[in-house]
Design a protein around this motif. Sequence first.
Motif, mmCIF file in Angstrom:
data_model
loop_
_atom_site.group_PDB
_atom_site.id
_atom_site.type_symbol
_atom_site.label_atom_id
_atom_site.label_comp_id
_atom_site.label_asym_id
_atom_site.label_seq_id
_atom_site.Cartn_x
_atom_site.Cartn_y
_atom_site.Cartn_z
ATOM 1 N N GLN A 156 2.007 -14.575 4.750
ATOM 2 C CA GLN A 156 2.459 -13.234 5.142
ATOM 3 C C GLN A 156 3.595 -13.251 5.919
ATOM 4 O O GLN A 156 3.925 -12.126 6.205
ATOM 5 C CB GLN A 156 1.093 -12.600 5.936
ATOM 6 C CG GLN A 156 -0.079 -12.250 4.824
ATOM 7 C CD GLN A 156 -1.114 -11.626 5.672
ATOM 8 O OE1 GLN A 156 -1.443 -11.933 7.034
ATOM 9 N NE2 GLN A 156 -1.547 -10.492 5.104
ATOM 10 N N ASP B 103 -4.109 -7.564 -0.720
ATOM 11 C CA ASP B 103 -4.987 -8.406 0.006
ATOM 12 C C ASP B 103 -4.471 -8.860 1.457
ATOM 13 O O ASP B 103 -3.699 -9.314 1.462
ATOM 14 C CB ASP B 103 -5.458 -9.761 -1.152
ATOM 15 C CG ASP B 103 -6.181 -9.237 -2.348
ATOM 16 O OD1 ASP B 103 -6.022 -9.822 -3.336
ATOM 17 O OD2 ASP B 103 -6.464 -7.945 -2.346
ATOM 18 N N GLY B 104 -5.373 -8.541 2.203
ATOM 19 C CA GLY B 104 -4.959 -9.083 3.562
ATOM 20 C C GLY B 104 -4.357 -8.152 4.515
ATOM 21 O O GLY B 104 -4.325 -8.234 5.653
ATOM 22 N N TYR B 105 -4.115 -6.860 3.650
ATOM 23 C CA TYR B 105 -3.631 -5.885 4.654
ATOM 24 C C TYR B 105 -4.344 -4.515 4.518
ATOM 25 O O TYR B 105 -5.181 -4.362 3.346
ATOM 26 C CB TYR B 105 -2.182 -5.482 3.919
ATOM 27 C CG TYR B 105 -1.393 -6.598 3.869
ATOM 28 C CD1 TYR B 105 -1.075 -7.168 2.632
ATOM 29 C CD2 TYR B 105 -0.498 -6.949 4.891
ATOM 30 C CE1 TYR B 105 -0.157 -8.461 2.606
ATOM 31 C CE2 TYR B 105 0.562 -7.800 4.782
ATOM 32 C CZ TYR B 105 0.607 -8.631 3.697
ATOM 33 O OH TYR B 105 1.422 -9.762 3.319
ATOM 34 N N SER B 106 -4.289 -3.633 5.525
ATOM 35 C CA SER B 106 -4.875 -2.399 5.294
ATOM 36 C C SER B 106 -3.788 -1.509 6.013
ATOM 37 O O SER B 106 -3.028 -1.655 6.816
ATOM 38 C CB SER B 106 -6.166 -2.466 6.347
ATOM 39 O OG SER B 106 -6.034 -2.549 7.483
ATOM 40 N N HIS C 126 0.775 -1.237 0.236
ATOM 41 C CA HIS C 126 -0.004 0.037 0.045
ATOM 42 C C HIS C 126 0.885 1.168 0.153
ATOM 43 O O HIS C 126 2.139 1.226 0.300
ATOM 44 C CB HIS C 126 -0.770 0.058 1.386
ATOM 45 C CG HIS C 126 -2.150 -0.724 1.250
ATOM 46 N ND1 HIS C 126 -3.233 -0.676 0.421
ATOM 47 C CD2 HIS C 126 -2.399 -1.900 1.988
ATOM 48 C CE1 HIS C 126 -4.073 -1.766 0.746
ATOM 49 N NE2 HIS C 126 -3.672 -2.587 1.541
ATOM 50 N N LYS D 292 -3.812 1.193 -3.121
ATOM 51 C CA LYS D 292 -3.418 -0.182 -3.082
ATOM 52 C C LYS D 292 -2.199 -0.394 -4.364
ATOM 53 O O LYS D 292 -2.278 0.226 -5.283
ATOM 54 C CB LYS D 292 -4.516 -0.943 -3.592
ATOM 55 C CG LYS D 292 -5.559 -1.243 -2.776
ATOM 56 C CD LYS D 292 -6.896 -2.012 -3.219
ATOM 57 C CE LYS D 292 -7.897 -1.892 -2.307
ATOM 58 N NZ LYS D 292 -8.834 -2.908 -2.868
#
Lengths: 108, 114
Positions: B85, B62-65, B47, B57
């Motif tokens: 991960q 995917d799977g992260y924020s 990101h 993005k």
Amino acid sequence: SQQGEEDPQALSIQEGENATMNCSYKTSINNLQWYRQNSGRGLVHLILIRSNEREKHSGRLRVTLDTSKKSSSLLITASRAADTASYFCATAPRMLIFGTGTRLQVFP
Amino acid sequence: IAGITQAPTSQILAAGRRMTLRCTQDMRHNAMYWYRQDLGLGLRLIHYSNTAGTTGKGEVPDGYSVSRANTDDFPLTLASAVPSQTSVYFCASSQQGPSNYGYTFGSGTRLTVV
């Protein structure tokens, strides 16, 4: 998707020799950057060359850029043991995209 | 010393757990980034944020924020960690985004998900 690829993957030389690493990329770029990473550490920015430049120098580093061939080279002159590290090229079509790196070993 | 501070330095995390990797810079850089580094794959962008209050993005989001409430901080959250991960995570910043300036990197967080 890998934009830049360095060549060779690994390079071993003696102190005092020159080291040359190459980078090829796929799409048009705004600039190309080279970074160094010592084992277990973060990357350190070495030099940035813009798409309208052909050659740039910084101390013992010389970078060339050939946009017609989509390639760049990093030359380290008179290498030292402290130059032992991985070297990455990063290209900027928009976001910075890194290659997989060249591992340079300089033996005393 | 001006630069980027990442915490923790390393972490072993049980799968399914939530974790936030912290990143703080004191250079007043506008743009910040999160990369993961895996052997043979180089660094991949997760990101990014071109300025406080905005995020985007990258290649592998995917799977992260992330969030960017202010200029200095750019935390990365794994909502429910999975073994894939497992990686070394690097935070970076630049004066302006996305790519016209050199990046300053932190020392990384080595994360192992078991």
